[in-house]
Design a protein around this motif. Structure first.
Motif, PDB file in Angstrom:
ATOM      1  N   SER A  39      -4.372  13.872   3.651  1.00 39.46           N
ATOM      2  CA  SER A  39      -5.020  13.061   2.760  1.00 39.46           C
ATOM      3  C   SER A  39      -4.415  13.295   1.346  1.00 39.46           C
ATOM      4  O   SER A  39      -4.031  14.242   0.921  1.00 39.46           O
TER       5      SER A  39
ATOM      6  N   LEU B  25       0.967   5.490  -0.327  1.00 44.54           N
ATOM      7  CA  LEU B  25       0.367   7.066  -0.164  1.00 44.54           C
ATOM      8  C   LEU B  25       1.247   8.076  -0.490  1.00 44.54           C
ATOM      9  O   LEU B  25       2.312   8.093   0.173  1.00 44.54           O
TER      10      LEU B  25
ATOM     11  N   ALA C  83      -2.285   5.162   8.935  1.00 42.99           N
ATOM     12  CA  ALA C  83      -2.749   5.367   7.662  1.00 42.99           C
ATOM     13  C   ALA C  83      -3.922   4.365   7.195  1.00 42.99           C
ATOM     14  O   ALA C  83      -3.869   3.024   7.492  1.00 42.99           O
TER      15      ALA C  83
ATOM     16  N   ARG D 135      -5.105  -1.046   5.874  1.00 44.18           N
ATOM     17  CA  ARG D 135      -4.637  -0.158   7.024  1.00 44.18           C
ATOM     18  C   ARG D 135      -3.305  -0.328   7.683  1.00 44.18           C
ATOM     19  O   ARG D 135      -2.892  -1.629   7.372  1.00 44.18           O
TER      20      ARG D 135
ATOM     21  N   ALA E  94       1.205  -1.173  -0.051  1.00 43.31           N
ATOM     22  CA  ALA E  94       0.074  -0.181  -0.073  1.00 43.31           C
ATOM     23  C   ALA E  94       0.782   1.159   0.033  1.00 43.31           C
ATOM     24  O   ALA E  94       1.770   1.321   0.883  1.00 43.31           O
TER      25      ALA E  94
ATOM     26  N   TRP F 282      -9.708  -1.935   0.775  1.00 45.16           N
ATOM     27  CA  TRP F 282      -9.172  -1.249   1.864  1.00 45.16           C
ATOM     28  C   TRP F 282      -7.913  -1.678   2.287  1.00 45.16           C
ATOM     29  O   TRP F 282      -7.585  -2.777   2.027  1.00 45.16           O
TER      30      TRP F 282
ATOM     31  N   GLY G 133      -6.000   7.780   0.126  1.00 47.62           N
ATOM     32  CA  GLY G 133      -5.637   7.607   1.913  1.00 47.62           C
ATOM     33  C   GLY G 133      -5.717   8.640   2.345  1.00 47.62           C
ATOM     34  O   GLY G 133      -5.622   9.853   2.287  1.00 47.62           O
TER      35      GLY G 133
ATOM     36  N   TRP H 135      -6.478   3.282   3.615  1.00 48.53           N
ATOM     37  CA  TRP H 135      -6.678   3.484   2.233  1.00 48.53           C
ATOM     38  C   TRP H 135      -7.997   2.964   1.795  1.00 48.53           C
ATOM     39  O   TRP H 135      -8.387   2.071   2.437  1.00 48.53           O
ATOM     40  N   SER H 136      -8.797   3.674   1.011  1.00 51.47           N
ATOM     41  CA  SER H 136      -9.762   3.158   0.357  1.00 51.47           C
ATOM     42  C   SER H 136      -9.710   3.240  -1.087  1.00 51.47           C
ATOM     43  O   SER H 136      -9.327   4.192  -1.816  1.00 51.47           O
TER      44      SER H 136
END
Length: 234
Positions: free
Chosen positions: A201, A42, A149, A128, A40, A126, A186, A151-152
């Motif tokens: 964000s 971001l 953090a 985390r 993941a 998702w 995120g 995430w979607s």
């Protein structure tokens, strides 16, 4: 945003294995299996007048196994980079004075890493990541960075596959991979040595890879020197 590259080279075509019978000096094949590797990522920025605070978070975990060997689940490595820029900074003119960097002056830069894993669902909707990472600032001073953090996933789930069969002087390497990817948004909160920064964000990506890589040495120059999957003995 720089997109993360696909990580691991992949899944083997077992049809190649009968070729071993024709090479009397060849060693047994070495297979490396990535059961699953998840990532993941971001990237976010906060702007407060002349101060820009940039955040990069990369959170990973993996599950690996060798041929007939035990499997290994690994949390991380995960990392974070925080960079604070004074966009209004100007250096005085004069002999021996370096020109100001485009975009401002970096007043703080912290990098940290830890073996902490990310949680993620199978469909990459998702993710985390929560943990405290130890690192240093631009002067080498130790800094503790706490990151929370989430995430979607947005947009479609992308799926790509690949395979390769390469003949080399020392033997053959056969690989294949399955990659899944979904764009994401995120949010994150970050604290440096207990001091919480404004919330972040931004845009990100969620990825999962499943793969195999098989090394089939010929015995020349030596099996120990034939390591095309990683570049070193697996």
């Amino acid at each position: 945003m720089n997109r993360t590259t696909r990580t691991t080279a992949t899944l083997a075509a077992l049809a190649l294995l009968p070729a071993l019978a024709s090479a009397a000096q060849a060693a047994p094949p070495r297979m490396y299996h990535t059961v699953s590797h998840e990532l993941a990522y971001l990237e976010a920025v906060q702007v407060d007048e002349c101060q820009e605070t940039h955040l990069w978070v990369s959170a990973a975990q993996g599950h690996y196994a060798g041929l007939h060997g035990p499997s290994n689940k690994q949390q991380g490595p995960s990392g974070v980079l925080v960079q604070v820029i004074d966009t209004c900074a100007e250096l005085p003119d004069g002999p021996g004075t370096a020109a100001a960097e485009p975009g401002g002056d970096i007043v703080l830069e912290v990098q940290a890493q830890a073996m902490i894993g990310v949680s993620m669902d199978q469909q990459l909707t998702w993710a985390r990541f929560v943990g405290t990472l130890e690192g240093t600032d631009q002067d080498g001073n130790p800094v503790s960075v706490h990151v929370d953090a989430a995430w979607s996933g947005v947009g479609p789930l992308e799926h790509t596959t690949g395979h390769a069969n390469v003949r080399l002087d020392g033997g053959n390497v056969n690989s294949a991979n399955n990659d899944w990817r979904r764009d994401a948004t995120g949010v994150a909160t970050v604290a440096l040595d207990g001091q919480t920064l404004p919330g972040f964000s931004g845009d990100g990506v969620l990825e999962r890879t499943k793969s195999h890589c098989i090394e089939i040495p010929k015995g020349k120059p030596s099996d120990e020197e034939f390591n095309p999957c990683f570049g070193f003995p697996g």
